[in-house]
Write an enzyme that holds these catalytic residues in place. Structure first.
Site, mmCIF file in Angstrom:
data_model
loop_
_atom_site.group_PDB
_atom_site.id
_atom_site.type_symbol
_atom_site.label_atom_id
_atom_site.label_comp_id
_atom_site.label_asym_id
_atom_site.label_seq_id
_atom_site.Cartn_x
_atom_site.Cartn_y
_atom_site.Cartn_z
ATOM 1 N N THR A 134 -7.229 -0.846 -7.469
ATOM 2 C CA THR A 134 -5.805 -0.585 -7.245
ATOM 3 C C THR A 134 -5.029 -1.086 -8.443
ATOM 4 O O THR A 134 -5.445 -2.045 -9.110
ATOM 5 C CB THR A 134 -5.272 -1.261 -5.963
ATOM 6 O OG1 THR A 134 -3.874 -0.978 -5.837
ATOM 7 C CG2 THR A 134 -5.441 -2.770 -5.984
ATOM 8 N N HIS A 172 1.222 -6.092 -6.048
ATOM 9 C CA HIS A 172 1.433 -6.809 -4.777
ATOM 10 C C HIS A 172 0.128 -6.860 -3.988
ATOM 11 O O HIS A 172 -0.227 -7.880 -3.399
ATOM 12 C CB HIS A 172 2.498 -6.113 -3.925
ATOM 13 C CG HIS A 172 3.812 -5.973 -4.616
ATOM 14 N ND1 HIS A 172 4.658 -7.019 -4.801
ATOM 15 C CD2 HIS A 172 4.411 -4.890 -5.169
ATOM 16 C CE1 HIS A 172 5.740 -6.606 -5.436
ATOM 17 N NE2 HIS A 172 5.606 -5.317 -5.673
ATOM 18 N N ASP A 220 -6.210 1.848 1.289
ATOM 19 C CA ASP A 220 -5.025 2.665 1.506
ATOM 20 C C ASP A 220 -4.369 2.180 2.794
ATOM 21 O O ASP A 220 -5.057 1.818 3.753
ATOM 22 C CB ASP A 220 -5.396 4.150 1.613
ATOM 23 C CG ASP A 220 -4.202 5.022 1.242
ATOM 24 O OD1 ASP A 220 -3.734 4.923 0.094
ATOM 25 O OD2 ASP A 220 -3.724 5.786 2.108
ATOM 26 N N PHE A 255 6.517 -7.058 0.085
ATOM 27 C CA PHE A 255 6.816 -5.833 -0.663
ATOM 28 C C PHE A 255 6.871 -4.657 0.316
ATOM 29 O O PHE A 255 6.644 -4.830 1.524
ATOM 30 C CB PHE A 255 5.751 -5.602 -1.751
ATOM 31 C CG PHE A 255 4.390 -5.226 -1.232
ATOM 32 C CD1 PHE A 255 3.552 -6.189 -0.694
ATOM 33 C CD2 PHE A 255 3.936 -3.909 -1.281
ATOM 34 C CE1 PHE A 255 2.290 -5.845 -0.210
ATOM 35 C CE2 PHE A 255 2.678 -3.560 -0.816
ATOM 36 C CZ PHE A 255 1.863 -4.535 -0.273
ATOM 37 N N ASP A 290 7.914 -4.559 4.203
ATOM 38 C CA ASP A 290 7.881 -5.885 4.836
ATOM 39 C C ASP A 290 9.220 -6.321 5.442
ATOM 40 O O ASP A 290 9.227 -6.933 6.520
ATOM 41 C CB ASP A 290 7.390 -6.952 3.836
ATOM 42 C CG ASP A 290 5.879 -6.966 3.708
ATOM 43 O OD1 ASP A 290 5.196 -6.338 4.534
ATOM 44 O OD2 ASP A 290 5.361 -7.615 2.767
HETATM 45 P P1 IMP Z 1 -0.524 2.886 -0.621
HETATM 46 O O1 IMP Z 1 -1.596 2.326 0.224
HETATM 47 O O2 IMP Z 1 -0.540 2.303 -2.007
HETATM 48 O O3 IMP Z 1 -0.489 4.383 -0.597
HETATM 49 O O4 IMP Z 1 0.842 2.331 -0.051
HETATM 50 C C1 IMP Z 1 1.473 2.924 1.039
HETATM 51 C C2 IMP Z 1 2.862 2.416 1.246
HETATM 52 O O5 IMP Z 1 2.809 1.354 2.165
HETATM 53 C C3 IMP Z 1 3.655 1.913 0.047
HETATM 54 O O6 IMP Z 1 4.997 2.314 0.202
HETATM 55 C C4 IMP Z 1 3.557 0.426 0.155
HETATM 56 O O7 IMP Z 1 4.679 -0.222 -0.389
HETATM 57 C C5 IMP Z 1 3.503 0.246 1.661
HETATM 58 N N1 IMP Z 1 2.730 -0.924 1.987
HETATM 59 C C6 IMP Z 1 1.412 -1.118 1.756
HETATM 60 N N2 IMP Z 1 1.046 -2.334 2.188
HETATM 61 C C7 IMP Z 1 2.162 -2.910 2.685
HETATM 62 C C8 IMP Z 1 2.404 -4.188 3.253
HETATM 63 O O8 IMP Z 1 1.522 -5.051 3.368
HETATM 64 N N3 IMP Z 1 3.664 -4.406 3.668
HETATM 65 C C9 IMP Z 1 4.670 -3.486 3.562
HETATM 66 N N4 IMP Z 1 4.485 -2.289 3.007
HETATM 67 C C10 IMP Z 1 3.234 -2.007 2.579
#
Ligand code: IMP
Length: 193
Positions: free
Chosen positions: A8, A12, A69, A149, A152
């Site tokens: 990744t 964050h 993901d 992030f 949250d």
């Molecule tokens: P991806 O897994 O990178 O596609 O992220 C998916 C979405 O979920 C993104 O907008 C991230 O900011 C959000 N996201 C992923 N993990 C967290 C978390 O632990 N807390 C809040 N938002 C999250």
């Protein structure tokens, strides 16, 4: 065991993964293997995207690696944003715009139940393994908190009156979707120790 690459580029996620692993096994970043390109995530599902990202790194770099993901599923929105969580309000992937859209869509709604779901895909010796972690909770009425992030500031995990952005990283990591999936990965990788 060889070091495992964390597939990744999200700083964050990398920070949380390091906190959760707490040195349990050796990891490397994508930069360490010279991978600077964007990883593909086009399958339309959370497990599919996790596998696709890890598969890409394994196919192109031949290393043991894991990708994750994550999606937010809101019951009153029939599971949205789901796989569209990152770009719910548009391609800019703007966290504030994403949260504001969710808050507008839930305005006046009683049912605010929701969950974060993380799927981790691990390629180890060319074999695929997957691990899932879920955090149940609800969507707050307004944004609160500075930490964390993404979504949250609007997600209140079950058992707490604060959002993930108000809770310490220790608490978030102990109960979060990512924390739970990572604990399964950690147990799998250290079971013969
Ligand atoms: P991806 O897994 O990178 O596609 O992220 C998916 C979405 O979920 C993104 O907008 C991230 O900011 C959000 N996201 C992923 N993990 C967290 C978390 O632990 N807390 C809040 N938002 C999250």
């Amino acid at each position: 065991m060889n070091p495992i690459v964390i597939a990744t580029n999200n700083p964050h996620k990398i920070k949380e993964i390091h906190e959760i692993l707490n040195g349990a096994f050796e990891v490397k970043g994508l930069k360490d293997i010279g991978c600077t390109e964007e990883l593909p995530e086009t399958t339309g599902t959370i497990p599919g995207n996790a596998v696709q990202k890890a598969q890409y790194v394994f196919d192109h770099y031949g290393v043991d690696c894991f990708a994750e993901d994550t999606g937010l599923e809101i019951d009153a929105l029939n599971g949205a944003p789901g796989v569209d969580t990152a770009h719910y309000a548009g391609p800019e992937r703007d966290a504030l715009a994403n949260m504001d859209l969710v808050l507008r869509q839930l305005s006046g709604r009683e049912d605010r139940s929701a969950r974060f779901r993380t799927v981790i895909a691990l390629f180890l010796g060319g074999k695929l393994h997957t691990f899932e972690g879920v955090a149940e909770g609800r969507i707050a009425k307004t944004r609160s908190g500075q930490d964390g992030f993404g979504y949250d500031p609007i997600f209140m995990p079950n058992g707490y009156e604060q959002t993930f952005a108000e809770l310490s990283s220790d608490i978030k990591n102990a109960i979060s979707h990512r924390g739970r999936a990572m604990e399964k990965l950690k147990a799998f990788l250290t079971k013969d120790d």
